[in-house]
Design an enzyme around this catalytic site. Structure first.
Site, PDB file in Angstrom:
ATOM      1  N   MET A  30       0.839  -1.200   0.000  1.00 59.80           N
ATOM      2  CA  MET A  30       0.000   0.000   0.000  1.00 59.80           C
ATOM      3  C   MET A  30       0.875   1.252   0.000  1.00 59.80           C
ATOM      4  SD  MET A  30      -3.387  -0.967   2.125  1.00 59.80           S
ATOM      5  CE  MET A  30      -2.717  -0.813   3.775  1.00 59.80           C
ATOM      6  N   GLY A  31       2.167   1.076  -0.262  1.00 61.58           N
ATOM      7  CA  GLY A  31       3.048   2.233  -0.384  1.00 61.58           C
ATOM      8  C   GLY A  31       3.511   2.780   0.954  1.00 61.58           C
ATOM      9  N   HIS A  34       8.967   1.399   3.580  1.00 64.53           N
ATOM     10  CA  HIS A  34      10.008   1.403   4.613  1.00 64.53           C
ATOM     11  C   HIS A  34      10.936   0.220   4.346  1.00 64.53           C
ATOM     12  CE1 HIS A  34       7.613  -1.806   6.341  1.00 64.53           C
ATOM     13  NE2 HIS A  34       6.569  -1.001   6.442  1.00 64.53           N
ATOM     14  N   GLY A  36      11.197  -2.620   5.638  1.00 63.49           N
ATOM     15  CA  GLY A  36      10.517  -3.924   5.564  1.00 63.49           C
ATOM     16  C   GLY A  36      10.094  -4.222   4.130  1.00 63.49           C
ATOM     17  N   HIS A  37       9.482  -3.215   3.495  1.00 62.64           N
ATOM     18  CA  HIS A  37       9.097  -3.381   2.080  1.00 62.64           C
ATOM     19  C   HIS A  37      10.343  -3.604   1.222  1.00 62.64           C
ATOM     20  CE1 HIS A  37       5.593  -0.653   3.374  1.00 62.64           C
ATOM     21  NE2 HIS A  37       4.999  -1.771   3.005  1.00 62.64           N
ATOM     22  N   GLN A  61     -10.454  -3.126   1.431  1.00 63.14           N
ATOM     23  CA  GLN A  61      -9.980  -3.844   2.620  1.00 63.14           C
ATOM     24  C   GLN A  61     -10.053  -2.991   3.888  1.00 63.14           C
ATOM     25  OE1 GLN A  61      -5.964  -4.407   0.827  1.00 63.14           O
ATOM     26  NE2 GLN A  61      -5.189  -4.002   2.881  1.00 63.14           N
ATOM     27  N   LYS A 149       4.994 -10.193   8.798  1.00 60.79           N
ATOM     28  CA  LYS A 149       4.389  -9.179   9.679  1.00 60.79           C
ATOM     29  C   LYS A 149       2.876  -9.333   9.689  1.00 60.79           C
ATOM     30  CE  LYS A 149       3.570  -4.868  11.267  1.00 60.79           C
ATOM     31  NZ  LYS A 149       2.874  -4.099  10.270  1.00 60.79           N
ATOM     32  N   SER A 186       3.984   1.222   7.928  1.00 63.53           N
ATOM     33  CA  SER A 186       3.656   2.560   7.413  1.00 63.53           C
ATOM     34  C   SER A 186       2.851   3.335   8.450  1.00 63.53           C
ATOM     35  CB  SER A 186       2.839   2.447   6.125  1.00 63.53           C
ATOM     36  OG  SER A 186       3.511   1.615   5.201  1.00 63.53           O
TER      37      SER A 186
HETATM   38  P1  AMP Z   1       1.547  -2.971   3.442  1.00 66.89           P
HETATM   39  O1  AMP Z   1       2.088  -1.907   2.550  1.00 66.89           O
HETATM   40  O2  AMP Z   1       1.558  -2.618   4.881  1.00 66.89           O
HETATM   41  O3  AMP Z   1       0.233  -3.507   2.955  1.00 66.89           O
HETATM   42  O4  AMP Z   1       2.557  -4.190   3.329  1.00 66.89           O
HETATM   43  C1  AMP Z   1       2.948  -4.721   2.088  1.00 66.89           C
HETATM   44  C2  AMP Z   1       3.747  -5.968   2.316  1.00 66.89           C
HETATM   45  O5  AMP Z   1       4.898  -5.655   3.102  1.00 66.89           O
HETATM   46  C3  AMP Z   1       2.970  -7.041   3.100  1.00 66.89           C
HETATM   47  O6  AMP Z   1       3.282  -8.314   2.559  1.00 66.89           O
HETATM   48  C4  AMP Z   1       3.501  -6.883   4.496  1.00 66.89           C
HETATM   49  O7  AMP Z   1       3.433  -8.070   5.254  1.00 66.89           O
HETATM   50  C5  AMP Z   1       4.951  -6.514   4.225  1.00 66.89           C
HETATM   51  N1  AMP Z   1       5.520  -5.813   5.378  1.00 66.89           N
HETATM   52  C6  AMP Z   1       4.974  -4.750   6.033  1.00 66.89           C
HETATM   53  N2  AMP Z   1       5.750  -4.417   7.088  1.00 66.89           N
HETATM   54  C7  AMP Z   1       6.785  -5.293   7.101  1.00 66.89           C
HETATM   55  C8  AMP Z   1       7.924  -5.486   7.951  1.00 66.89           C
HETATM   56  N3  AMP Z   1       8.144  -4.716   9.013  1.00 66.89           N
HETATM   57  N4  AMP Z   1       8.773  -6.482   7.663  1.00 66.89           N
HETATM   58  C9  AMP Z   1       8.551  -7.288   6.586  1.00 66.89           C
HETATM   59  N5  AMP Z   1       7.511  -7.171   5.748  1.00 66.89           N
HETATM   60  C10 AMP Z   1       6.631  -6.186   6.004  1.00 66.89           C
END
Ligand code: AMP
Length: 281
Positions: A30-31, A34, A36-37, A61, A149, A186
């Site tokens: 979802m942009g 960080h 993690g992404h 969602q 996560k 995020s």
């Molecule tokens: P989001 O943008 O929050 O929807 O996350 C997109 C992808 O990044 C999803 O597969 C999350 O599980 C993964 N993600 C988000 N935060 C982390 C993190 N701290 N470490 C590893 N993967 C992450």
């Protein structure tokens, strides 16, 4: 790197890549990227000839009263990080592109969506599965990379892939954390200076649970009672759930074993944070 905003343009790009028999790896997000992404993108780079990142704050969602409008967005900053990570295409469609007038089809995974985040956020996984299915159909990746996560999300996606015979390999990568232990998210930008230290209660609960288990405590009720007491001592904290579940079924356990995962969702002020981890090495 190119940024594509329309579904048809994305499909044209995919057709040209597939014509050249190149494998596509895909990271849906979802942009507001960080590290993690970025860890997912790094793995994606290693796994495919071409790397596609999607950035889409998916309205279906989010529930009523959730943070869809406020969700942080910064495509310019994301583009820089993506380019450094070796992304070939950012697919950043509008909501109208993904859900045009008359849109009526949804993907609903039953069972494991009834618990944890699925119980607190009705319809959330229906939105996630719908958008991920659409993205898979548009992008046709060989590999898609997700983070642990969102532990339940990963389990739900695996279920969907298996049930719908989707020809995509799913990888789940470990949680990337700040140096003090807070899982990167995020949504962490919502935390005030006063709340930020209190947010550590999630990762500290995980560490404490692992410590208790290592010392011989196997009784789930006793562990959860101690964790909840500790979390409730933080003035800004409000527990959504603290559960110990089997890693595959996500069913609650009575006793800790090698398959046990602690899953937490805790509001720190208005910010809903999640974390999880295995309790036995
Ligand atoms: P989001 O943008 O929050 O929807 O996350 C997109 C992808 O990044 C999803 O597969 C999350 O599980 C993964 N993600 C988000 N935060 C982390 C993190 N701290 N470490 C590893 N993967 C992450």
């Amino acid at each position: 790197m190119i940024i594509i905003k329309s579904v048809s343009e994305m499909q044209q790009w995919v057709a040209s890549v597939r014509g050249a028999a190149e494998a596509i790896s895909f990271v849906p997000t979802m942009g507001f990227l960080h590290q993690g992404h970025v860890s997912l993108l790094d793995e994606g780079r290693r796994r495919g000839d071409k790397l596609v990142l999607s950035i889409f704050v998916n309205p279906t969602q989010f529930g009523q009263g959730e943070d869809f409008e406020d969700y942080p967005r910064d495509l310019q900053q994301d583009s820089q990080l993506a380019e450094q990570a070796g992304v070939d295409v950012i697919f950043a469609p509008t909501a109208k592109q993904m859900y045009p007038n008359g849109y009526a089809t949804y993907v609903d995974v039953e069972g494991i969506t009834n618990t944890l985040c699925g119980a607190s956020r009705p319809g959330h996984f229906r939105g996630v599965c719908t958008v991920v299915s659409k993205l898979f159909n548009i992008i046709q990746p060989q590999v898609a990379i997700f983070g642990q996560k969102d532990f339940q999300q990963l389990a739900v996606i695996q279920r969907m892939i298996q049930d719908l015979n989707l020809p995509v390999e799913i990888l789940g990568l470990p949680i990337y954390r700040e140096s003090d232990g807070l899982a990167m998210s995020s949504r962490n930008v919502y935390l005030t200076e006063v709340q930020r230290p209190q947010a550590l209660v999630l990762s500290q609960s995980l560490a404490r649970a692992r410590e208790l288990v290592a010392a011989g405590q196997k009784d789930v009720a006793a562990i959860i009672l101690e964790l909840k007491t500790k979390i409730n001592q933080q003035p800004a904290a409000r527990i959504d759930y603290v559960q110990i579940c089997h890693q595959l079924t996500l069913k609650d356990q009575l006793d800790v074993d090698n398959d046990s995962v602690l899953l937490l969702a805790v509001y720190i002020g208005k910010t809903r944070l999640i974390d999880n981890g295995f309790l036995v090495d």
